[in-house]
Design a protein around this motif. Sequence first.
Motif, PDB file in Angstrom:
ATOM      1  N   LEU A  55       0.838  -1.201   0.000  1.00 17.20           N
ATOM      2  CA  LEU A  55       0.000   0.000   0.000  1.00 17.20           C
ATOM      3  C   LEU A  55       0.874   1.251   0.000  1.00 17.20           C
ATOM      4  O   LEU A  55       0.637   2.193  -0.759  1.00 17.20           O
ATOM      5  N   TYR A  56       1.901   1.236   0.839  1.00 19.47           N
ATOM      6  CA  TYR A  56       2.738   2.423   0.958  1.00 19.47           C
ATOM      7  C   TYR A  56       3.500   2.680  -0.347  1.00 19.47           C
ATOM      8  O   TYR A  56       3.528   3.805  -0.844  1.00 19.47           O
TER       9      TYR A  56
ATOM     10  N   GLY B 165       0.621   3.394  -3.137  1.00 23.91           N
ATOM     11  CA  GLY B 165      -0.301   4.483  -2.844  1.00 23.91           C
ATOM     12  C   GLY B 165       0.395   5.804  -2.584  1.00 23.91           C
ATOM     13  O   GLY B 165      -0.057   6.849  -3.051  1.00 23.91           O
ATOM     14  N   ILE B 166       1.489   5.773  -1.828  1.00 25.08           N
ATOM     15  CA  ILE B 166       2.070   7.034  -1.386  1.00 25.08           C
ATOM     16  C   ILE B 166       3.333   7.386  -2.152  1.00 25.08           C
ATOM     17  O   ILE B 166       3.465   8.491  -2.657  1.00 25.08           O
TER      18      ILE B 166
ATOM     19  N   MET C 214       2.152   7.543  -5.709  1.00 23.85           N
ATOM     20  CA  MET C 214       0.949   8.357  -5.824  1.00 23.85           C
ATOM     21  C   MET C 214      -0.150   7.739  -6.681  1.00 23.85           C
ATOM     22  O   MET C 214      -0.899   8.447  -7.342  1.00 23.85           O
TER      23      MET C 214
ATOM     24  N   VAL D 257      -3.174   6.723  -5.948  1.00 26.71           N
ATOM     25  CA  VAL D 257      -4.024   6.774  -4.770  1.00 26.71           C
ATOM     26  C   VAL D 257      -5.153   5.750  -4.836  1.00 26.71           C
ATOM     27  O   VAL D 257      -5.456   5.069  -3.856  1.00 26.71           O
TER      28      VAL D 257
END
Lengths: 275, 85
Positions: free
Chosen positions: B43-44, B47-48, B51, B53
Amino acid sequence: VKQGSLFLYYRWVLLFVAAGLCLLPLWATVLGGFKSTGDLRTNPFGLPKEWITDNYFSIAASTRFWGLLWNSFIITFFTVVFTLLVSSMAAFTLAQLRFAGRRWIGTYLSLGLTFPFATAVLPVFIRVRDMGLLDSYWGVILPQIAFNLGFSVVLLRGFFSELPKELFEAAFLDGCSYPRIFWQITLPLSRPILATVGVLALVGSWNEFLLPLVMINRDEIYPWPLGIMQYQGQYGTDWGRVLAFVSLTMAPAIFFYLLAQKHIIAGLTSGAVKG
Amino acid sequence: MMRPVVVLSLFFSILGSLQTFAIIAALTDGGPSNSTHSAVSYLYTFGIKRMRVGFGSAVGVVLFIICVLVMLFYKRLFMREKEAS
Protein backbone atom coordinates in the motif's frame (compact mmCIF):
# COMPACT_ATOMS: atom_id res chain seq x y z
CA VAL A 1 5.96 -35.98 43.73
CA LYS A 2 8.26 -37.06 40.96
CA GLN A 3 5.83 -35.93 38.26
CA GLY A 4 5.30 -32.58 39.95
CA SER A 5 8.99 -31.77 40.02
CA LEU A 6 9.36 -32.87 36.40
CA PHE A 7 6.57 -30.51 35.46
CA LEU A 8 8.27 -27.67 37.33
CA TYR A 9 11.47 -28.41 35.46
CA TYR A 10 9.75 -28.32 32.07
CA ARG A 11 8.02 -25.12 32.97
CA TRP A 12 11.29 -23.55 33.94
CA VAL A 13 12.91 -24.54 30.63
CA LEU A 14 9.93 -23.27 28.67
CA LEU A 15 9.95 -19.92 30.40
CA PHE A 16 13.69 -19.67 29.93
CA VAL A 17 13.37 -20.29 26.18
CA ALA A 18 10.54 -17.75 25.88
CA ALA A 19 12.48 -15.12 27.79
CA GLY A 20 15.56 -15.87 25.71
CA LEU A 21 13.64 -15.38 22.48
CA CYS A 22 12.54 -11.95 23.69
CA LEU A 23 15.90 -10.91 25.08
CA LEU A 24 18.20 -12.15 22.31
CA PRO A 25 17.49 -9.27 19.89
CA LEU A 26 17.85 -6.73 22.71
CA TRP A 27 21.09 -8.31 23.79
CA ALA A 28 22.46 -8.40 20.25
CA THR A 29 21.44 -4.77 19.70
CA VAL A 30 23.06 -3.38 22.81
CA LEU A 31 26.27 -5.37 22.30
CA GLY A 32 26.24 -4.66 18.57
CA GLY A 33 26.61 -1.01 19.41
CA PHE A 34 30.11 -1.78 20.65
CA LYS A 35 31.21 -3.60 17.52
CA SER A 36 32.73 -2.58 14.23
CA THR A 37 30.83 -3.52 11.07
CA GLY A 38 33.25 -6.34 10.25
CA ASP A 39 32.95 -7.77 13.72
CA LEU A 40 29.13 -7.66 13.43
CA ARG A 41 29.20 -9.62 10.20
CA THR A 42 31.27 -12.50 11.49
CA ASN A 43 29.97 -12.60 15.04
CA PRO A 44 26.52 -11.08 15.48
CA PHE A 45 25.60 -12.48 18.91
CA GLY A 46 28.82 -12.97 20.84
CA LEU A 47 30.84 -10.51 22.86
CA PRO A 48 32.67 -7.93 20.74
CA LYS A 49 36.31 -8.66 19.88
CA GLU A 50 37.28 -5.20 20.98
CA TRP A 51 34.92 -2.81 22.72
CA ILE A 52 34.38 0.25 20.57
CA THR A 53 32.72 2.87 22.73
CA ASP A 54 33.03 5.55 20.08
CA ASN A 55 29.65 4.59 18.55
CA TYR A 56 27.78 5.42 21.72
CA PHE A 57 29.79 8.50 22.60
CA SER A 58 29.71 10.13 19.20
CA ILE A 59 25.93 9.68 19.00
CA ALA A 60 25.32 11.01 22.49
CA ALA A 61 27.55 13.97 21.68
CA SER A 62 25.80 14.90 18.43
CA THR A 63 23.13 17.60 18.51
CA ARG A 64 21.29 15.72 15.80
CA PHE A 65 20.53 12.86 18.18
CA TRP A 66 19.11 15.14 20.85
CA GLY A 67 17.06 16.96 18.21
CA LEU A 68 15.51 13.67 17.10
CA LEU A 69 14.78 12.71 20.69
CA TRP A 70 13.20 16.10 21.31
CA ASN A 71 10.90 15.73 18.31
CA SER A 72 9.89 12.26 19.43
CA PHE A 73 9.35 13.57 22.93
CA ILE A 74 7.01 16.36 21.83
CA ILE A 75 4.95 14.06 19.64
CA THR A 76 4.74 11.37 22.32
CA PHE A 77 3.96 13.83 25.10
CA PHE A 78 1.02 15.49 23.37
CA THR A 79 -0.27 12.15 22.10
CA VAL A 80 -0.33 10.64 25.58
CA VAL A 81 -1.82 13.69 27.31
CA PHE A 82 -4.62 14.18 24.82
CA THR A 83 -5.33 10.48 24.49
CA LEU A 84 -5.81 10.19 28.23
CA LEU A 85 -7.88 13.35 28.48
CA VAL A 86 -10.24 12.70 25.59
CA SER A 87 -10.68 8.98 26.04
CA SER A 88 -11.23 9.12 29.80
CA MET A 89 -13.94 11.74 29.32
CA ALA A 90 -15.60 9.69 26.60
CA ALA A 91 -15.35 6.52 28.63
CA PHE A 92 -16.77 8.23 31.72
CA THR A 93 -19.76 9.47 29.76
CA LEU A 94 -20.36 6.07 28.22
CA ALA A 95 -20.02 4.25 31.52
CA GLN A 96 -22.00 6.58 33.81
CA LEU A 97 -24.63 8.41 31.80
CA ARG A 98 -27.66 6.92 30.11
CA PHE A 99 -28.62 8.67 26.91
CA ALA A 100 -29.99 7.77 23.53
CA GLY A 101 -27.46 6.09 21.27
CA ARG A 102 -25.11 5.27 24.11
CA ARG A 103 -24.58 1.66 23.08
CA TRP A 104 -24.31 2.63 19.46
CA ILE A 105 -21.52 5.10 20.17
CA GLY A 106 -19.77 2.56 22.39
CA THR A 107 -19.85 -0.07 19.68
CA TYR A 108 -18.71 2.46 17.14
CA LEU A 109 -15.68 3.37 19.23
CA SER A 110 -14.75 -0.24 19.89
CA LEU A 111 -14.97 -0.83 16.16
CA GLY A 112 -11.88 1.38 16.07
CA LEU A 113 -10.03 -1.54 17.67
CA THR A 114 -10.41 -3.53 14.49
CA PHE A 115 -9.75 -0.68 12.13
CA PRO A 116 -5.97 -0.68 11.83
CA PHE A 117 -4.15 2.51 11.01
CA ALA A 118 -2.34 0.85 8.15
CA THR A 119 -5.48 0.46 6.07
CA ALA A 120 -6.34 4.11 6.53
CA VAL A 121 -2.97 5.63 5.62
CA LEU A 122 -4.12 7.07 2.32
CA PRO A 123 -7.35 8.77 3.41
CA VAL A 124 -5.61 10.09 6.52
CA PHE A 125 -2.75 11.40 4.43
CA ILE A 126 -5.10 13.20 2.08
CA ARG A 127 -7.16 14.61 4.93
CA VAL A 128 -4.08 15.85 6.78
CA ARG A 129 -2.74 17.38 3.58
CA ASP A 130 -6.03 19.22 3.02
CA MET A 131 -5.87 20.56 6.57
CA GLY A 132 -2.40 21.87 5.82
CA LEU A 133 -0.81 19.93 8.66
CA LEU A 134 1.78 18.03 6.63
CA ASP A 135 5.32 18.54 7.93
CA SER A 136 4.18 19.56 11.37
CA TYR A 137 3.99 17.89 14.76
CA TRP A 138 0.21 18.01 14.74
CA GLY A 139 0.01 16.04 11.51
CA VAL A 140 1.40 13.10 13.47
CA ILE A 141 -0.14 13.81 16.87
CA LEU A 142 -3.78 14.15 15.84
CA PRO A 143 -4.03 10.89 13.85
CA GLN A 144 -2.25 9.07 16.66
CA ILE A 145 -4.77 10.33 19.20
CA ALA A 146 -7.62 9.35 16.92
CA PHE A 147 -6.34 5.83 16.44
CA ASN A 148 -5.62 5.44 20.15
CA LEU A 149 -9.23 6.24 21.05
CA GLY A 150 -10.51 2.77 20.15
CA PHE A 151 -8.50 0.69 22.55
CA SER A 152 -8.29 3.31 25.29
CA VAL A 153 -12.02 3.96 25.46
CA VAL A 154 -12.71 0.23 25.58
CA LEU A 155 -10.20 -0.33 28.39
CA LEU A 156 -11.28 2.72 30.38
CA ARG A 157 -14.98 2.04 30.02
CA GLY A 158 -14.54 -1.51 31.25
CA PHE A 159 -12.74 -0.21 34.31
CA PHE A 160 -15.09 2.71 35.00
CA SER A 161 -18.20 0.58 34.94
CA GLU A 162 -16.66 -1.74 37.54
CA LEU A 163 -16.13 1.04 40.07
CA PRO A 164 -18.52 0.74 43.04
CA LYS A 165 -21.87 2.36 42.25
CA GLU A 166 -22.41 3.40 45.87
CA LEU A 167 -19.65 5.97 45.65
CA PHE A 168 -21.32 7.76 42.80
CA GLU A 169 -24.73 7.59 44.40
CA ALA A 170 -23.35 9.08 47.59
CA ALA A 171 -21.58 11.84 45.70
CA PHE A 172 -24.67 12.52 43.65
CA LEU A 173 -26.88 12.77 46.71
CA ASP A 174 -24.50 15.30 48.20
CA GLY A 175 -25.00 17.44 45.14
CA CYS A 176 -21.74 16.69 43.39
CA SER A 177 -21.77 17.69 39.73
CA TYR A 178 -20.76 15.31 36.99
CA PRO A 179 -17.50 17.10 36.16
CA ARG A 180 -16.54 16.97 39.81
CA ILE A 181 -17.42 13.28 40.07
CA PHE A 182 -15.17 12.76 37.07
CA TRP A 183 -12.17 14.76 38.29
CA GLN A 184 -12.29 14.04 41.99
CA ILE A 185 -13.72 10.55 42.30
CA THR A 186 -13.33 8.61 39.08
CA LEU A 187 -9.86 9.69 38.01
CA PRO A 188 -8.07 9.20 41.35
CA LEU A 189 -9.57 5.71 41.60
CA SER A 190 -8.52 4.82 38.08
CA ARG A 191 -4.80 5.31 38.33
CA PRO A 192 -3.91 1.73 37.33
CA ILE A 193 -5.96 1.82 34.15
CA LEU A 194 -4.77 5.33 33.30
CA ALA A 195 -1.19 4.10 33.67
CA THR A 196 -1.98 1.18 31.37
CA VAL A 197 -3.54 3.29 28.66
CA GLY A 198 -0.88 5.97 29.02
CA VAL A 199 2.03 3.60 28.67
CA LEU A 200 0.49 1.74 25.75
CA ALA A 201 -0.04 5.07 24.00
CA LEU A 202 3.47 6.17 24.93
CA VAL A 203 5.25 3.09 23.63
CA GLY A 204 3.13 2.99 20.49
CA SER A 205 3.74 6.64 19.73
CA TRP A 206 7.44 6.48 20.56
CA ASN A 207 8.01 3.59 18.16
CA GLU A 208 5.64 4.64 15.39
CA PHE A 209 7.31 4.48 12.02
CA LEU A 210 4.73 4.48 9.25
CA LEU A 211 2.77 7.57 10.29
CA PRO A 212 5.69 10.02 10.56
CA LEU A 213 7.19 8.50 7.43
CA VAL A 214 4.05 9.45 5.53
CA MET A 215 3.41 12.81 7.17
CA ILE A 216 6.84 14.34 7.67
CA ASN A 217 9.27 15.24 4.96
CA ARG A 218 11.24 17.93 6.72
CA ASP A 219 14.48 16.89 8.30
CA GLU A 220 14.26 19.11 11.37
CA ILE A 221 11.11 17.53 12.80
CA TYR A 222 11.91 13.87 12.18
CA PRO A 223 11.22 11.64 15.17
CA TRP A 224 13.93 9.08 15.89
CA PRO A 225 12.63 6.08 13.90
CA LEU A 226 13.07 8.15 10.75
CA GLY A 227 16.41 9.45 12.00
CA ILE A 228 17.90 5.97 11.81
CA MET A 229 17.71 6.13 8.06
CA GLN A 230 20.38 8.82 7.92
CA TYR A 231 22.96 6.24 8.97
CA GLN A 232 22.08 4.08 6.01
CA GLY A 233 24.44 5.39 3.41
CA GLN A 234 24.22 4.79 -0.28
CA TYR A 235 27.13 2.35 -0.33
CA GLY A 236 26.95 0.73 3.05
CA THR A 237 25.44 1.02 6.46
CA ASP A 238 27.44 1.58 9.61
CA TRP A 239 25.52 -1.05 11.54
CA GLY A 240 27.43 -0.60 14.76
CA ARG A 241 26.35 3.01 14.83
CA VAL A 242 22.73 2.16 13.94
CA LEU A 243 22.58 -0.38 16.75
CA ALA A 244 24.08 2.04 19.25
CA PHE A 245 21.51 4.62 18.16
CA VAL A 246 18.66 2.15 18.58
CA SER A 247 19.89 1.09 22.02
CA LEU A 248 19.97 4.67 23.21
CA THR A 249 16.49 5.49 21.92
CA MET A 250 14.94 2.27 23.19
CA ALA A 251 15.87 3.13 26.75
CA PRO A 252 13.05 5.58 27.60
CA ALA A 253 10.28 3.36 26.27
CA ILE A 254 11.61 0.31 28.10
CA PHE A 255 12.05 2.35 31.26
CA PHE A 256 8.42 3.51 31.27
CA TYR A 257 7.15 0.09 30.37
CA LEU A 258 8.96 -1.53 33.29
CA LEU A 259 7.72 1.21 35.58
CA ALA A 260 4.09 0.52 34.75
CA GLN A 261 4.36 -3.17 33.93
CA LYS A 262 2.45 -4.32 36.99
CA HIS A 263 -0.47 -2.06 36.10
CA ILE A 264 -0.41 -2.98 32.43
CA ILE A 265 -0.94 -6.70 32.90
CA ALA A 266 -3.74 -6.15 35.42
CA GLY A 267 -5.37 -3.36 33.43
CA LEU A 268 -5.30 -5.19 30.09
CA THR A 269 -6.97 -8.34 31.31
CA SER A 270 -9.55 -6.57 33.47
CA GLY A 271 -10.76 -4.64 30.44
CA ALA A 272 -10.38 -7.52 28.02
CA VAL A 273 -12.33 -10.26 29.69
CA LYS A 274 -15.28 -7.99 30.21
CA GLY A 275 -15.47 -7.33 26.48
CA MET B 1 -9.73 -20.62 32.51
CA MET B 2 -7.06 -19.03 30.39
CA ARG B 3 -8.88 -19.40 27.14
CA PRO B 4 -10.23 -15.84 26.79
CA VAL B 5 -6.78 -14.39 27.33
CA VAL B 6 -5.13 -16.82 24.92
CA VAL B 7 -7.75 -16.11 22.27
CA LEU B 8 -7.37 -12.38 22.78
CA SER B 9 -3.59 -12.43 22.40
CA LEU B 10 -3.92 -14.69 19.37
CA PHE B 11 -6.33 -12.17 17.89
CA PHE B 12 -3.98 -9.25 18.53
CA SER B 13 -0.96 -11.03 17.12
CA ILE B 14 -2.86 -11.97 13.95
CA LEU B 15 -4.01 -8.40 13.44
CA GLY B 16 -0.54 -7.10 14.28
CA SER B 17 1.26 -9.35 11.85
CA LEU B 18 -1.21 -8.53 9.09
CA GLN B 19 0.06 -4.98 9.43
CA THR B 20 3.79 -5.68 9.27
CA PHE B 21 5.46 -2.69 7.75
CA ALA B 22 8.58 -1.37 9.45
CA ILE B 23 10.55 -4.62 9.22
CA ILE B 24 9.84 -4.98 5.53
CA ALA B 25 10.60 -1.35 4.81
CA ALA B 26 13.93 -1.65 6.58
CA LEU B 27 15.08 -5.05 5.29
CA THR B 28 13.93 -5.58 1.72
CA ASP B 29 11.72 -2.62 0.82
CA GLY B 30 9.54 -5.12 -1.04
CA GLY B 31 12.37 -6.03 -3.34
CA PRO B 32 13.38 -8.13 -5.60
CA SER B 33 10.59 -7.07 -7.98
CA ASN B 34 7.86 -6.65 -5.33
CA SER B 35 8.01 -10.29 -4.20
CA THR B 36 8.43 -9.62 -0.48
CA HIS B 37 5.79 -6.97 0.11
CA SER B 38 3.33 -7.22 2.96
CA ALA B 39 -0.09 -5.66 2.43
CA VAL B 40 0.91 -2.46 4.16
CA SER B 41 4.27 -1.98 2.48
CA TYR B 42 2.53 -2.68 -0.84
CA LEU B 43 0.00 0.00 0.00
CA TYR B 44 2.74 2.42 0.96
CA THR B 45 4.90 1.81 -2.10
CA PHE B 46 2.10 2.17 -4.63
CA GLY B 47 -0.30 4.48 -2.84
CA ILE B 48 2.07 7.03 -1.39
CA LYS B 49 5.49 6.74 -2.98
CA ARG B 50 4.15 6.40 -6.53
CA MET B 51 0.95 8.36 -5.82
CA ARG B 52 -1.43 5.80 -7.33
CA VAL B 53 -4.02 6.77 -4.77
CA GLY B 54 -6.91 4.72 -6.13
CA PHE B 55 -4.91 1.53 -6.27
CA GLY B 56 -3.54 2.11 -2.79
CA SER B 57 -7.02 2.67 -1.41
CA ALA B 58 -8.15 -0.60 -2.96
CA VAL B 59 -5.31 -2.40 -1.17
CA GLY B 60 -6.41 -0.71 2.04
CA VAL B 61 -10.01 -1.80 1.61
CA VAL B 62 -9.01 -5.40 0.99
CA LEU B 63 -6.78 -5.40 4.06
CA PHE B 64 -9.62 -3.93 6.09
CA ILE B 65 -12.01 -6.65 4.92
CA ILE B 66 -9.48 -9.29 5.98
CA CYS B 67 -9.20 -7.66 9.40
CA VAL B 68 -12.98 -7.59 9.77
CA LEU B 69 -13.12 -11.29 8.91
CA VAL B 70 -10.55 -12.01 11.60
CA MET B 71 -12.59 -9.96 14.03
CA LEU B 72 -15.82 -11.79 13.17
CA PHE B 73 -14.04 -15.07 13.77
CA TYR B 74 -12.89 -13.79 17.14
CA LYS B 75 -16.41 -12.64 18.01
CA ARG B 76 -17.73 -16.09 17.24
CA LEU B 77 -15.16 -17.76 19.45
CA PHE B 78 -15.94 -15.28 22.18
CA MET B 79 -19.69 -15.75 21.89
CA ARG B 80 -19.36 -19.50 22.08
CA GLU B 81 -17.27 -19.04 25.19
CA LYS B 82 -20.01 -16.93 26.73
CA GLU B 83 -22.73 -19.42 25.90
CA ALA B 84 -20.69 -22.26 27.34
CA SER B 85 -20.17 -20.52 30.65
